[in-house]
Design an enzyme around this catalytic site. Structure first.
Site, PDB file in Angstrom:
ATOM      1  N   GLU A 419       0.823  -1.215   0.000  1.00 18.88           N
ATOM      2  CA  GLU A 419       0.000   0.000   0.000  1.00 18.88           C
ATOM      3  C   GLU A 419       0.857   1.265   0.000  1.00 18.88           C
ATOM      4  O   GLU A 419       0.571   2.222  -0.716  1.00 18.88           O
ATOM      5  CB  GLU A 419      -0.953  -0.013   1.200  1.00 18.88           C
ATOM      6  CG  GLU A 419      -1.972  -1.135   1.185  1.00 18.88           C
ATOM      7  CD  GLU A 419      -2.780  -1.186  -0.096  1.00 18.88           C
ATOM      8  OE1 GLU A 419      -3.075  -0.123  -0.669  1.00 18.88           O
ATOM      9  OE2 GLU A 419      -3.113  -2.293  -0.537  1.00 18.88           O
ATOM     10  N   GLU A 447       0.325  -1.473  -9.545  1.00 18.85           N
ATOM     11  CA  GLU A 447       0.106  -2.685  -8.752  1.00 18.85           C
ATOM     12  C   GLU A 447       1.348  -3.571  -8.761  1.00 18.85           C
ATOM     13  O   GLU A 447       1.708  -4.186  -7.753  1.00 18.85           O
ATOM     14  CB  GLU A 447      -1.100  -3.452  -9.287  1.00 18.85           C
ATOM     15  CG  GLU A 447      -2.434  -2.736  -9.155  1.00 18.85           C
ATOM     16  CD  GLU A 447      -2.839  -2.497  -7.713  1.00 18.85           C
ATOM     17  OE1 GLU A 447      -2.399  -3.258  -6.831  1.00 18.85           O
ATOM     18  OE2 GLU A 447      -3.592  -1.543  -7.467  1.00 18.85           O
TER      19      GLU A 447
END
EC number: 3.4.24.-
Length: 614
Positions: A419, A447
């Site tokens: 994150e 990602e």
């Protein structure tokens, strides 16, 4: 029936859900279950120049970096000086990075981004441009008032306006430019944070920037034994180079709880609270950090046998103090690590105060705020909102219900690292706006970078083994991805061409992360490995894991806005040229080419060729 919006959005009461369409310059955002917003991102022209492009004396200035860059851009793209505005710039260990916006009548274009990087000796290292010659540009004088359309926009997007209006032009896919009001729409309890572009003449919602990176994982709900606690007491973990005042001093006040200059972790007890300021009163009232003692001892053992209770009015949240402490520790470590490798105050990082005279050209008042055990948002997920420099990042860590008892994401260090890396890549690509990883392909790159950062933090030996992401929260040994990340194409078959049919950025990210895993494996086999704790504190080392992280971090400001796979690859090669004189160039080419991202790879067609001198 699914349709693409081309007029003012209908009013909806449901919370938006985000989905994607795999097109390099476009992303379809699903705002309600039956409609899509077609978000356009202009294609970037991108060039890299190896050791650097020498400029003619009429262009180059030995003393003025900005002047050199501006003259080069004018000669390169034919845009006059009055039509380009320097938005942000910073200098890193390998060069100078300048980010411009095209303007009209003094108003900047949100998605017409121009960027140039120079070497330390003022040669041109890389250049990108998504500027346009428009067939029609709307009047710079609005013909409607924003307040007249805000209620409809707020209801459509499921949040409230939390910023003052500003005007920017927006390049459209048909070659025109629209004048837009730009505001941020926020509903943190619903995991919503948009930058909305509203036509200043028609009131139509034209586009949004989605600041929240959602990590929706593919997982099998296979139960596993309860967590065996591996907590230890860690003394004085702060890196006082990256965090000179430690982790509990904001530059304005000292804390004895889980708030500080870089990170604030808390249990969010008021889901209707709009958390937009960094004032001390807000930190200590509505969100609730956990207190230590005056000696800053946060010793809260985990009882892994306890399960949360969301159903009764009383509710219960076991191990809450330990969750706040673990998230605070890990994300502060991530701050210090990424600072060492280039995500500094000058490079738009997350800090309440930019300390010691650093970051004079960038904005402060933007730590990362973390809500742990955020059960009101959902389960089996994690989110990171990374708005533009100067606005705090916001992270949600949730429970995962694939085991009994449920497992808390705040104890999954790989997910926490994943994150935080979203914030790094969103800020460092495109110069701190967080607008430049918005196409489905570039969002997928984000990602992939996040997964590979999680792997990097977990390396334990010189041999880079197959890596499984998210095994703890999944409760199984196969993790949360389709395949382990591997150098073996039988174990992980992903190729560049596979992304053509992918509609989810997380799937795209698996392809990119596996390519990076292969680059990491090559570098470690070539140069060896050093313990991660030492690598975090000494980025001057020459071991393979150190070299790899430098290449990843150096490449981010070199690449264009909304990069494609080939452009992100080229940025890594350019980073190797600037920092290591291109010594790894051919092996990096071979590694990417083995997965279809060779010299002539484009438009999702595999190519296995490498440069002739390799």
């Amino acid at each position: 029936m699914l349709v693409r919006w081309s007029a003012l959005l209908p009013l909806v009461s449901s919370i938006p859900v985000i989905c994607g369409q795999s097109i390099a310059t476009t992303r379809y955002l699903e705002i309600c279950s039956e409609d899509f917003l077609d978000v356009y991102h202009p294609t970037s022209v991108y060039e890299t120049f190896g050791d650097g492009l020498d400029l003619s004396p009429s262009i180059s200035s030995s003393s003025n970096i900005s002047q050199t860059a501006s003259r080069f851009l004018q000669s390169k793209i034919g845009v006059g000086a009055t039509s380009l505005k320097l938005r942000t710039s910073f200098s890193s260990e390998v060069g100078h990075h300048l980010y411009y916006t095209q303007t009209h009548d003094g108003i900047p274009f949100a998605n017409a981004v121009v960027h140039v990087s120079l070497t330390k000796t003022h040669k041109i290292a890389s250049f990108s441009s998504s500027s346009n010659n428009f067939t029609q540009i709307a009047s710079s004088k609005p013909s409607i008032k924003l307040n007249d359309v805000i209620p409809a926009i707020e209801e459509t997007l499921g949040g409230d306006v939390v910023t003052d209006e500003r005007l920017e032009y927006l390049a459209r896919e048909n070659g025109t430019a629209a004048l837009a009001y730009v505001v941020e729409i926020q509903n943190l309890a619903g995991a919503i944070w948009y930058e909305a572009f509203i036509d200043a003449h028609s009131g139509e919602l034209l586009s949004v920037t989605d600041f929240i990176s959602t990590s929706t994982y593919r997982a099998l709900p296979i139960n596993q034994p309860n967590l065996t606690s591996r907590q230890i007491l860690i003394s004085n973990p702060e890196d006082l180079v990256a965090s000179p005042l430690g982790w509990h001093n904001t530059g304005s006040f000292i804390t004895s709880n889980t708030t500080g200059n870089n990170v604030e972790t808390f249990k969010w007890l008021d889901p209707g609270y709009v958390y937009t300021t960094a004032s001390k009163s807000n930190i200590t009232t509505s969100p609730h950090p956990v207190a230590g003692n005056p000696n800053l001892t946060f010793d809260y053992p985990v009882n892994a046998s306890l399960a949360p209770d969301f159903t009764t009015p009383a509710k219960s949240f076991p191990n809450l103090d330990a969750a706040r402490v673990n998230a605070f520790y890990v994300l502060n470590v991530m701050h210090d690590l990424t600072w060492r490798y280039g995500f500094t105050e000058d490079a738009f990082n997350f800090q309440t105060t930019n300390l010691g005279g650093r970051g004079n050209l960038t904005k402060s008042n933007d730590p990362v705020r973390v809500s742990v055990q955020a059960e009101d948002v959902g389960v089996d997920n994690a989110f990171f909102a990374s708005p533009a420099d100067g606005t705090p990042g916001f992270c949600y860590m949730l429970f995962w219900d694939h085991t009994s008892p449920e497992r808390d994401g705040a104890f999954a260090n790989d997910i926490l690292a994943h994150e935080y890396m979203h914030g790094v890549t969103n800020r460092m690509t495109g110069g701190g706006t967080s607008r430049c990883l918005q196409s489905t392909e570039s969002n997928g790159l984000g990602e992939g970078w996040s997964d590979i950062m999680a792997e990097w933090t977990e390396l334990t030996a010189a041999g880079v083994k197959d890596y499984v992401f998210g095994a703890y929260v999944a409760g199984n040994t196969t993790g949360l991805r389709s395949y382990p990340y591997s150098t073996n194409a039988t174990i992980n078959p992903w190729m560049y061409s596979d992304i053509e049919t992918m509609v989810d950025p997380h799937d795209v990210g698996e392809v990119w992360a596996n390519m990076l895993h292969n680059v990491l494996a090559f570098l470690v086999s070539e140069y060896g490995w050093i313990d991660t704790n030492k690598a975090m504190k000494d980025p001057t080392r020459r071991e393979g894991n150190v070299v790899f992280l430098h290449l990843i971090m150096d490449a981010l400001p070199l690449q264009p806005c909304n990069p494609t796979f080939p452009q992100a690859r080229d940025a890594i090669l350019q980073a190797d040229s600037l920092r290591y004189n291109g010594v790894n160039r051919c092996r990096i080419w071979v590694t990417f080419a083995n997965r279809g991202l060779g010299l002539n790879a484009r438009d999702y067609i595999n190519d296995f060729e490498v440069p002739s001198d390799c």
